[in-house]
Enzyme design. Structure first.
Site, short mmCIF file in Angstrom:
data_model
loop_
_atom_site.label_atom_id
_atom_site.label_comp_id
_atom_site.label_asym_id
_atom_site.label_seq_id
_atom_site.Cartn_x
_atom_site.Cartn_y
_atom_site.Cartn_z
N TRP A 82 0.90 -1.17 0.00
CA TRP A 82 0.00 0.00 0.00
C TRP A 82 0.93 1.20 0.00
CZ3 TRP A 82 -1.31 4.15 3.27
CH2 TRP A 82 -2.56 4.73 3.04
N ASN A 121 6.73 -4.10 6.06
CA ASN A 121 5.55 -3.29 6.42
C ASN A 121 6.01 -2.23 7.41
OD1 ASN A 121 4.04 -5.10 5.04
ND2 ASN A 121 2.82 -5.80 6.77
N LYS A 156 -19.50 5.87 5.79
CA LYS A 156 -19.72 4.62 5.04
C LYS A 156 -19.94 4.94 3.56
CE LYS A 156 -18.46 2.13 7.07
NZ LYS A 156 -17.95 2.41 8.36
N LYS A 160 -7.36 -1.65 5.54
CA LYS A 160 -8.13 -2.14 6.67
C LYS A 160 -7.48 -1.74 7.98
CE LYS A 160 -11.45 -4.28 8.67
NZ LYS A 160 -12.69 -3.50 8.72
C1 F6R Z 1 -14.08 2.95 8.36
C2 F6R Z 1 -12.99 2.30 9.05
C3 F6R Z 1 -11.91 3.14 9.57
C4 F6R Z 1 -11.39 2.59 10.90
C5 F6R Z 1 -10.17 3.38 11.38
C6 F6R Z 1 -9.70 2.90 12.73
O1 F6R Z 1 -15.04 2.06 7.90
O2 F6R Z 1 -12.97 1.11 9.18
O3 F6R Z 1 -12.29 4.46 9.71
O4 F6R Z 1 -12.41 2.64 11.84
O5 F6R Z 1 -9.13 3.24 10.45
O6 F6R Z 1 -9.39 1.54 12.68
P1 F6R Z 1 -9.33 0.65 13.97
O7 F6R Z 1 -10.69 0.56 14.54
O8 F6R Z 1 -8.80 -0.67 13.49
O9 F6R Z 1 -8.38 1.32 14.92
#
Ligand code: F6R
Length: 608
Positions: free
Chosen positions: A74, A100, A485, A603
């Site tokens: 990425w 990474n 979303k 993700k």
């Molecule tokens: C949106 C989404 C992101 C995550 C954000 C934090 O759908 O998934 O905005 O919520 O990158 O990620 P986490 O929860 O893994 O710390």
């Protein structure tokens, strides 16, 4: 973000690596590559775009080696291109590295290496690792890796393969997840359990500064100073099927449909109805501090941040605790006094978000009790916090978070109940709270049954270029989440606003081409929401309202209406978010977007 998979065993590495890369696709990537060792030679191939492109470029390749490393990239430093894709190699093309993370001092390291005659082929920060290892290599690959890592500032999860040591792979981590998978006569290393769980469930979560040498006899673990270390093997409780689509056209849709179970799983074993309380086992060791806190700061990013915003409303409604919410990335810029009685709660689905992890570390430095609300077991944030609660939502593969969000909310309700019962909530109120929560999964199921209606509405709205999402009180964070979303999976511009804020500026944008999605359940903010809807309608703005079942009055004043079952107003967000997820999904599908892996998104965001 970038994904890593390494394999050393008895089977042919190539198909295992390709299958594993596909499992990592959901993390978001723009190019991929792999290196395979066989008879002292290394074959390396890279491609821009999807794994399919890499697979196509390998057509006819007869490489039977059983040792290899593979990567999905990425882009951070340098555009997506074959040259910038991993593995990167040294000048002699003997050492191959996948990485990474980010090497923060790569400019100065590169300058020194260039002065020493090294030739670079890419614009990446990662390539310096290959040349640094080359500089230090004197026959012992692990030693050279340790020496190189000693010079590096930043974060890394790496896999290194050398033509001169074809019987081993060296992996190491600092700030970027890396997991060893221990199979029968084979070892895997991956940045994500999903890449190896179909082969083995025995894993070791490597920790910062760990170096592992994988060889045909097994693996050896040490730290950067070469001291041997022991790490416990753990069993992954994932079901392989949980990481597959099971007949749904996208992971996101499957995960939206898994939400009734996600709520049930988050509550399971944590509610004691007779006492009207919740018990969160993960907080046992800090129970007194948790219950007696005077101030709570919730830190998180993205969707998890919107969960935090709702957390503020519900905890403040039911307790006397002062709650602040901060984007984890901004938390570090505040000069906060973490005086006694301050608790910090980090919310993160992945448990690897770099901004949130850095904020956790900062809060710990300042002496706060730091708790986690994390979905991925064994992740960095789960390990670095003093105590915490797991969502138990299972793997979330779609990049856009859905079931993890709803389970974060559920746990925030359970925390609220625990805190409120410790303060002023009565037994009967606690029992009513539990009764309301227990009805939520079936009410979500009812909303899911009306998906075809939402699909039809999406068919009418998918052509608009801009949207407002408006809500008040408990549903204001849900308006923000609904807008996020839509923008992340359909690339349509959408803004979430507190409905009261509209007439202070944004309403200037409203015309017949600018629809508003208005969250207007029959709650204490209902009348004001109706007024806001009228204001939008008066300017010819199309209105899609989400309201309470049977609200014919609301239905009359808006253009389209989606109904959700009634519940206690404090619990309503658990229902309101579901039609918004479906709406975003169907609009994105209508527009032919790549729903599970939207462009530019990852993700797990492991860079700051
Ligand atoms: C949106 C989404 C992101 C995550 C954000 C934090 O759908 O998934 O905005 O919520 O990158 O990620 P986490 O929860 O893994 O710390």
């Amino acid at each position: 973000m970038c994904g890593i998979l390494c394999y050393l065993g008895k089977r042919q590495a190539l198909p295992i690596l390709l299958e594993g890369l596909r499992k990592l696709e959901y993390r978001g990537y723009d190019s991929s590559g792999l290196a395979l060792a066989e008879n002292g030679e290394i074959f390396c191939q890279k491609a821009v775009g999807k794994i399919q492109a890499l697979e196509n470029s390998l057509a006819g390749v007869q490489w039977k080696g059983s040792t290899g490393i593979a990567h999905t990239r990425w882009a951070t430093h340098g555009k997506p291109s074959e040259a910038n894709a991993h593995p990167h190699t040294d000048c002699r093309e003997k050492i191959f590295v996948i990485h990474n993370g980010i090497i923060e001092n790569f400019q100065s390291l590169k300058k020194t290496l260039l002065e020493r005659g090294h030739q670079f082929r890419s614009e990446t920060d990662s390539e310096v690792l290959a040349h640094l290892i080359e500089e230090h290599y004197q026959g012992d690959l692990a030693e050279a890796v340790r020496d190189a890592l000693g010079l590096v500032e930043g974060t890394y999860g790496i896999g290194v393969l050398s033509a001169e040591n074809p019987q081993e792979i060296v992996v190491a981590r600092k700030g970027s997840p890396l997991i060893l998978g221990i199979g029968e006569g084979e070892i895997f290393a991956a940045s994500d359990v999903s890449a190896l769980v179909s082969h083995t469930k025995e894993v070791i979560y490597l920790q910062d500064d760990d170096v592992a040498v994988i060889h045909p006899g097994g693996y050896e673990l040490s730290n950067l100073n070469s001291d041997s270390i022991l790490r416990q093997t753990q069993k992954v409780d994932w079901d392989v099927a949980a990481a597959e689509k099971q007949g749904f056209s996208h992971f996101m849709l499957k995960e939206i449909y898994e939400q009734p179970e996600a709520v049930e799983n988050a509550m399971r074993g944590r509610l004691i109805e007779e006492e009207g309380i919740s018990k969160l086992g993960g907080l046992n060791g800090v129970q007194d501090e948790f219950l007696e806190m005077e101030r709570l700061i919730i830190i998180s990013m993205g969707t998890s941040y919107y969960a935090a915003l709702l957390g503020r409303y519900i905890i403040e409604t039911c307790t006397d605790i002062a709650v602040e919410v901060d984007l984890a990335s901004e938390f570090r810029y505040r000069k906060l006094n973490m005086k006694e009685g301050t608790t910090v709660l980090a919310i993160s689905q992945s448990g690897e978000t770099a901004d949130t992890l850095a904020a956790v570390q900062e809060a710990k430095r300042k002496g706060a009790l730091v708790l986690g609300l994390v979905n991925v077991v064994g992740s960095s944030i789960a390990r670095e916090t003093d105590a915490g609660v797991y969502n138990h939502a299972g793997p979330e593969i779609g990049v856009a978070s859905t079931k993890a969000f709803i389970s974060q909310l559920t746990i925030l309700y359970l925390m609220t109940l625990a805190l409120a019962r410790h303060q002023r909530m009565s037994l009967s109120e606690g029992q009513a709270f539990i009764a309301g929560l227990k009805l939520i999964p079936d009410k979500i199921r009812r909303i899911l049954e009306s998906a075809s209606k939402i699909e039809a509405i999406a068919g009418r709205y998918h052509g608009y270029k801009n949207f407002f999402y408006l809500g008040r009180k408990f549903n204001y964070p849900i308006a923000l989440e609904g807008a996020l979303k839509l923008k992340e999976i359909s690339y349509i511009h959408a803004e979430g606003y507190a409905a009261g804020e509209m007439k202070h500026g944004p309403i200037a944008l409203i015309d017949e081409n600018f629809p508003s999605v208005c969250l207007a359940p029959r709650d204490s903010a209902y009348e004001k929401m109706v007024s806001n809807i009228q204001e939008v309608k008066a300017r010819n703005g199309p209105v899609l309202a989400i309201g309470t079942e049977g609200d014919t009055e609301l239905q009359k004043i808006c253009d389209d209406f989606i109904e959700v079952p009634a519940t206690d107003e404090i619990l309503q967000p658990l229902l309101m978010v579901v039609p918004l997820q479906l709406l975003a999904y169907y609009i994105a599908r209508e527009n032919g977007c790549e729903i599970d892996q939207p462009r530019n998104l990852a993700k797990s965001v492991t860079v700051e």
